[in-house]
Design a protein around this motif. Structure first.
Motif, PDB file in Angstrom:
ATOM      1  N   VAL A  36       0.861  -1.185   0.000  1.00  0.00           N
ATOM      2  CA  VAL A  36       0.000   0.000   0.000  1.00  0.00           C
ATOM      3  C   VAL A  36       0.894   1.230   0.000  1.00  0.00           C
ATOM      4  N   ALA A  37       0.572   2.180  -0.848  1.00  0.00           N
ATOM      5  CA  ALA A  37       1.379   3.398  -0.956  1.00  0.00           C
ATOM      6  C   ALA A  37       0.799   4.512  -0.104  1.00  0.00           C
ATOM      7  N   SER A  38       0.011   4.165   0.910  1.00  0.00           N
ATOM      8  CA  SER A  38      -0.652   5.207   1.695  1.00  0.00           C
ATOM      9  C   SER A  38       0.340   6.114   2.408  1.00  0.00           C
ATOM     10  N   GLU A  39       1.447   5.559   2.871  1.00  0.00           N
ATOM     11  CA  GLU A  39       2.442   6.404   3.545  1.00  0.00           C
ATOM     12  C   GLU A  39       3.042   7.401   2.562  1.00  0.00           C
ATOM     13  N   THR A  40       3.315   6.955   1.354  1.00  0.00           N
ATOM     14  CA  THR A  40       3.873   7.849   0.336  1.00  0.00           C
ATOM     15  C   THR A  40       2.877   8.942  -0.017  1.00  0.00           C
ATOM     16  N   ARG A  41       1.614   8.567  -0.207  1.00  0.00           N
ATOM     17  CA  ARG A  41       0.580   9.563  -0.517  1.00  0.00           C
ATOM     18  C   ARG A  41       0.431  10.563   0.621  1.00  0.00           C
ATOM     19  N   ARG A  42       0.426  10.051   1.853  1.00  0.00           N
ATOM     20  CA  ARG A  42       0.281  10.931   3.015  1.00  0.00           C
ATOM     21  C   ARG A  42       1.451  11.901   3.099  1.00  0.00           C
ATOM     22  N   ASP A  43       2.673  11.393   2.890  1.00  0.00           N
ATOM     23  CA  ASP A  43       3.848  12.259   2.945  1.00  0.00           C
ATOM     24  C   ASP A  43       3.801  13.322   1.854  1.00  0.00           C
ATOM     25  N   ALA A  44       3.382  12.936   0.656  1.00  0.00           N
ATOM     26  CA  ALA A  44       3.292  13.895  -0.449  1.00  0.00           C
ATOM     27  C   ALA A  44       2.221  14.946  -0.158  1.00  0.00           C
ATOM     28  N   TYR A  45       1.095  14.519   0.384  1.00  0.00           N
ATOM     29  CA  TYR A  45       0.022  15.455   0.732  1.00  0.00           C
ATOM     30  C   TYR A  45       0.498  16.451   1.783  1.00  0.00           C
ATOM     31  N   ALA A  47       3.555  17.342   2.457  1.00  0.00           N
ATOM     32  CA  ALA A  47       4.586  18.211   1.889  1.00  0.00           C
ATOM     33  C   ALA A  47       3.963  19.319   1.051  1.00  0.00           C
ATOM     34  N   ALA A  48       2.834  19.036   0.419  1.00  0.00           N
ATOM     35  CA  ALA A  48       2.178  20.030  -0.440  1.00  0.00           C
ATOM     36  C   ALA A  48       1.321  21.015   0.342  1.00  0.00           C
ATOM     37  N   GLN A  49       0.941  20.696   1.551  1.00  0.00           N
ATOM     38  CA  GLN A  49       0.034  21.545   2.307  1.00  0.00           C
ATOM     39  C   GLN A  49       0.515  22.984   2.488  1.00  0.00           C
ATOM     40  N   PRO A  50       1.761  23.219   2.912  1.00  0.00           N
ATOM     41  CA  PRO A  50       2.169  24.628   3.057  1.00  0.00           C
ATOM     42  C   PRO A  50       2.051  25.405   1.744  1.00  0.00           C
ATOM     43  N   LYS A  51       2.366  24.743   0.646  1.00  0.00           N
ATOM     44  CA  LYS A  51       2.270  25.374  -0.666  1.00  0.00           C
ATOM     45  C   LYS A  51       0.815  25.720  -0.985  1.00  0.00           C
ATOM     46  N   LEU A  52      -0.096  24.780  -0.746  1.00  0.00           N
ATOM     47  CA  LEU A  52      -1.506  25.046  -1.007  1.00  0.00           C
ATOM     48  C   LEU A  52      -2.038  26.141  -0.102  1.00  0.00           C
ATOM     49  N   THR A  53      -1.674  26.090   1.154  1.00  0.00           N
ATOM     50  CA  THR A  53      -2.144  27.096   2.092  1.00  0.00           C
ATOM     51  C   THR A  53      -1.654  28.481   1.670  1.00  0.00           C
ATOM     52  N   GLY A  54      -0.393  28.582   1.275  1.00  0.00           N
ATOM     53  CA  GLY A  54       0.155  29.861   0.816  1.00  0.00           C
ATOM     54  C   GLY A  54      -0.528  30.351  -0.440  1.00  0.00           C
ATOM     55  N   ARG A  55      -0.746  29.444  -1.400  1.00  0.00           N
ATOM     56  CA  ARG A  55      -1.415  29.829  -2.637  1.00  0.00           C
ATOM     57  C   ARG A  55      -2.863  30.206  -2.386  1.00  0.00           C
ATOM     58  N   LEU A  56      -3.503  29.497  -1.489  1.00  0.00           N
ATOM     59  CA  LEU A  56      -4.890  29.807  -1.178  1.00  0.00           C
ATOM     60  C   LEU A  56      -4.998  31.199  -0.564  1.00  0.00           C
ATOM     61  N   ALA A  57      -4.096  31.512   0.341  1.00  0.00           N
ATOM     62  CA  ALA A  57      -4.083  32.841   0.964  1.00  0.00           C
ATOM     63  C   ALA A  57      -3.780  33.920  -0.073  1.00  0.00           C
TER      64      ALA A  57
END
Length: 128
Positions: A36-45, A47-57
């Motif tokens: 299961v690649a759930s750990e990889t998906r979770r880590d990628a998600y 890692a992307a959160q600060p970027k999304l939060t910044g772009r959203l703001a």
């Protein structure tokens, strides 16, 4: 067909081959359980959160700066120097979170009509 390796899944004649695996293939099973690649998906998600939060703001700030005139997704993409596809997902998220609403339509560079996004004021109801 290569006579040395007729098929990777039935090769058991060679020291480097085990049942259902080949040195260049990764097993689909780990310890008898499906991998299961759930750990990889979770880590990628995460890692992307600060970027999304910044772009959203940044998107919300841009809509607020535009005032009641608002911005189309094309205008928002141009203002943020992002591809239109990236801005469309941000616009959807702003709308879903009640931070922006659509208000009227305006012409795009291609001549088609596009919805105008306007930042919601505190207490203002956003569209769904």
């Amino acid at each position: 067909m290569n006579s040395e390796h007729p098929r990777a899944d039935d090769c058991g004649r060679h020291a480097h081959c085990t049942t259902n695996t080949h040195p260049r293939q990764q097993s689909l099973f780990v310890g008898g359980e499906p991998a299961v690649a759930s750990e990889t998906r979770r880590d990628a998600y995460q890692a992307a959160q600060p970027k999304l939060t910044g772009r959203l703001a940044t998107a919300l700030d841009s809509l607020r700066a535009a005032g009641p005139r608002g911005r189309t997704r094309h205008e928002l993409a141009e203002a943020m120097e992002l591809p239109l596809q990236s801005v469309c997902s941000l616009a959807l998220r702003l709308r879903r979170e009640g931070l922006a609403r659509e208000s009227g339509k305006r012409s795009t560079p291609s001549g088609s009509m596009a919805a105008v996004l306007v930042a919601c004021d505190d207490g203002e109801a956003a569209d769904e």
